[in-house]
Scaffold this motif. Structure first.
Motif, PDB file in Angstrom:
ATOM      1  N   LEU A 161     -61.403  44.105 -24.457  1.00 55.80           N
ATOM      2  CA  LEU A 161     -60.902  42.851 -24.668  1.00 55.80           C
ATOM      3  C   LEU A 161     -59.956  42.640 -23.842  1.00 55.80           C
ATOM      4  O   LEU A 161     -59.210  41.409 -23.655  1.00 55.80           O
ATOM      5  CB  LEU A 161     -60.817  42.457 -26.267  1.00 55.80           C
ATOM      6  N   ALA A 188     -54.100  48.352 -32.307  1.00 54.55           N
ATOM      7  CA  ALA A 188     -55.369  48.577 -33.176  1.00 54.55           C
ATOM      8  C   ALA A 188     -55.454  50.074 -33.507  1.00 54.55           C
ATOM      9  O   ALA A 188     -55.659  50.436 -34.962  1.00 54.55           O
ATOM     10  CB  ALA A 188     -56.421  48.602 -32.210  1.00 54.55           C
ATOM     11  N   GLU A 238     -62.737  54.597 -33.007  1.00 50.70           N
ATOM     12  CA  GLU A 238     -63.501  53.483 -32.993  1.00 50.70           C
ATOM     13  C   GLU A 238     -62.878  51.971 -32.574  1.00 50.70           C
ATOM     14  O   GLU A 238     -62.977  51.157 -32.084  1.00 50.70           O
ATOM     15  CB  GLU A 238     -64.378  53.204 -34.330  1.00 50.70           C
ATOM     16  N   ALA A 239     -61.513  52.004 -33.447  1.00 53.91           N
ATOM     17  CA  ALA A 239     -60.723  50.804 -33.377  1.00 53.91           C
ATOM     18  C   ALA A 239     -60.245  50.557 -31.916  1.00 53.91           C
ATOM     19  O   ALA A 239     -60.178  49.560 -31.390  1.00 53.91           O
ATOM     20  CB  ALA A 239     -59.402  51.055 -34.451  1.00 53.91           C
ATOM     21  N   HIS A 271     -54.630  47.946 -27.834  1.00 50.04           N
ATOM     22  CA  HIS A 271     -55.509  48.884 -28.443  1.00 50.04           C
ATOM     23  C   HIS A 271     -54.587  50.005 -29.029  1.00 50.04           C
ATOM     24  O   HIS A 271     -55.073  50.533 -29.986  1.00 50.04           O
ATOM     25  CB  HIS A 271     -56.335  49.526 -27.283  1.00 50.04           C
ATOM     26  N   SER A 318     -61.876  51.462 -29.152  1.00 46.42           N
ATOM     27  CA  SER A 318     -62.744  51.330 -28.406  1.00 46.42           C
ATOM     28  C   SER A 318     -63.212  49.801 -28.532  1.00 46.42           C
ATOM     29  O   SER A 318     -63.767  49.340 -27.707  1.00 46.42           O
ATOM     30  CB  SER A 318     -64.128  52.196 -28.820  1.00 46.42           C
ATOM     31  N   ARG A 319     -62.893  49.245 -29.758  1.00 48.79           N
ATOM     32  CA  ARG A 319     -63.370  47.980 -29.874  1.00 48.79           C
ATOM     33  C   ARG A 319     -62.404  46.752 -29.240  1.00 48.79           C
ATOM     34  O   ARG A 319     -62.706  45.882 -28.660  1.00 48.79           O
ATOM     35  CB  ARG A 319     -63.184  47.512 -31.513  1.00 48.79           C
ATOM     36  N   HIS A 320     -61.088  47.461 -28.931  1.00 48.25           N
ATOM     37  CA  HIS A 320     -60.176  46.736 -28.219  1.00 48.25           C
ATOM     38  C   HIS A 320     -60.070  46.606 -26.855  1.00 48.25           C
ATOM     39  O   HIS A 320     -59.813  45.770 -26.227  1.00 48.25           O
ATOM     40  CB  HIS A 320     -58.713  47.037 -28.955  1.00 48.25           C
TER      41      HIS A 320
END
Ligand SMILES: Cc1ncc(COP(=O)(O)O)c(C=O)c1O
Length: 462
Positions: free
Chosen positions: A111, A328, A103-104, A325, A106-108
């Motif tokens: 970006l 992250a 999840e971390a 990422h 994928s969030r990055h």
């Protein structure tokens, strides 16, 4: 490939209950898998980008290529399911495709991964690591453990103005760089002058280190070692090493590539109560994503910056060093460790495995032949022949028989995703493999081994 549903339990993704290895286990490679493995050998020296994953490290009857992992399970390119140990060369401590880490990442990812100036995640990740490793005041990230250790050595050399390095002879690997590779059984390509700068001392024996300081006074920049490997340090030993190093003007460097995030959340340095000048982390700190770190005391680390009057040290500066990422992933991994009993679970699962395995070995009369060594969170196995000498053919046979039963085990290094049931299944598989091992001790290993034995990574010739 398996299409069984995924369930999440205590934050761990795993296959639905009842998904087991099955009694049939592994029946061998398909022609397609064998062909791909052959092609790998043709276009990649050694057939793999990491020697420890190469064909020569595994029995002939083993999966050639793994295409997917989840928790402690992996699938080969033929769709066979296995349980794995020592995942990702001990990098994957939480589990494959571990949801909070994914999840971390994928969030990055959307970006962007790499900019012309630093990203906030670089600071956040530094804060996170330094909040855990209490003796360290500054940190720099890179991708591989080797690079972190190389940087530690260069920094120590610059700080002390000396060129020699004392490494622990009982610790098998520190770096892919010349300074270390020149000391191995595979030193081709390394100038002798480089190798001569590196000296070896024995673990647990302060006199062997003292002898080096006596023989090369004022010349040794640093002592590089793991705080522990298979044996626990006797009380006072590590403090003695630190005192010896400092008395002789050298720095102490702990390589925490394996011990970090496995022995203790705050590192083996915290567990054993000895703070090194510099320490390096990698492997488990990002659960398989490539992040490593050099951290240590400000007075030393700051030489890599510019707020001082001394000569500057080129300290870890790589294009991909701060890929966002991956950092992250490291933050998410460290935060999961902080909020869940990861290290405790690794030790508990290992202890359960040790108990069941040891009892099974005894039932087969194999005590002294197939023992487990090391800390519960980092179990390795011995494989001895009928004369109780370490044996590569018997290692190969044991791995072959575990793989036949669905377990890929170059070691028994557990992850947080190994459940108690997984451990019990592993013991069952070992029990079956021990039956064959015992027969091979009596009748000869050649009778049961399918193909050639495995070979050590560090060897001079093929
Ligand atoms: C103790 C230790 N130090 C350093 C390294 C090198 O790390 P990397 O393979 O990430 O370069 C390893 C790798 O296996 C290791 O086990």
């Amino acid at each position: 490939m398996s299409s069984k549903p995924v369930v999440t339990k205590n934050g761990i993704a795993q296959m639905e209950e009842g998904s087991t290895l099955g009694p049939t286990g592994f029946r061998g490679r398909s022609a397609a898998a064998a062909g791909l493995a052959q092609r790998a050998r043709e276009i990649i020296p050694g057939g793999a980008h990491t020697y420890a994953k190469g064909d020569d490290q595994y029995p002939e009857r083993s999966p050639a290529l793994l295409v997917r992992g989840l928790g402690c399970r992996v699938w080969d390119s033929d769709g066979n399911e296995f349980m794995e140990y020592g995942m990702g060369l001990r990098a994957v401590t939480l589990g494959h495709a571990f949801p909070p880490v994914l999840e971390a990442v994928s969030r990055h990812l959307p970006l962007g991964s790499n900019f012309t100036r630093p990203a906030p995640v670089e600071v956040e990740c530094a804060e996170q690591l330094l909040s855990l490793i209490r003796g360290a005041e500054m940190v720099k990230f890179c991708k591989d453990g080797s690079l972190a250790n190389d940087a530690a050595v260069r920094l120590a050399r610059a700080h002390t103005g000396r060129s020699m390095v004392a490494i622990c002879a009982d610790h098998p690997f520190f770096s892919t760089n010349d300074w270390f590779i020149g000391t191995t059984d595979m030193p081709a390509g390394v100038p002798e002058a480089t190798s001569r700068q590196v000296l070896k001392f024995r673990y647990g024996d302060p006199h062997s280190l003292e002898a080096l300081f006596d023989e090369f006074p004022g010349q040794i920049a640093c002592v590089v070692m793991e705080a522990a490997r298979t044996d626990e340090p006797r009380p006072g030993y590590l403090a003695e090493v630190k005192a010896l190093a400092h008395r002789n003007g050298a720095l102490l460097v702990f390589d925490e590539m394996i011990t970090g995030f496995r022995w203790h959340l705050r590192g083996a340095q915290h567990l054993y109560g000895v703070t090194p000048d510099l320490s390096t982390f990698g492997k488990a700190m990002a659960n398989g994503f490539s992040v490593s770190a050099l951290c240590g005391l400000r007075d030393i680390m700051r030489l890599g910056g510019s707020d001082h009057d001394r000569e500057r040290v080129f300290l870890l500066s790589t294009t991909h060093g701060a890929e966002t990422h991956q950092l992250a992933a490291a933050i998410a991994t460290m935060q999961f460790y902080e909020t869940h009993p990861v290290v405790e679970t690794l030790h508990a699962r290992g202890a359960r495995l040790r108990q069941g395995y040891t009892q099974a070995a005894a039932r087969h009369g194999l005590t002294g032949y197939v023992d487990l060594v090391g800390r519960d969170c980092n179990l390795l196995f011995t494989t001895k022949d009928s004369e109780k000498k370490p044996s590569q053919p018997f290692r190969t046979l044991f791995m072959q028989e575990m793989i036949r039963r669905g377990v890929i085990a170059p070691s028994f290094v557990v992850s947080y995703s190994h459940s108690e049931a997984d451990i019990d299944r592993t013991v069952e598989a070992a029990d079956g493999a021990f039956g064959v091992y015992a027969k091979a001790l009596a009748d000869g290993v050649e009778k049961y081994l399918e193909g050639r034995p495995v070979k050590p990574v560090f060897r001079k010739y093929g």
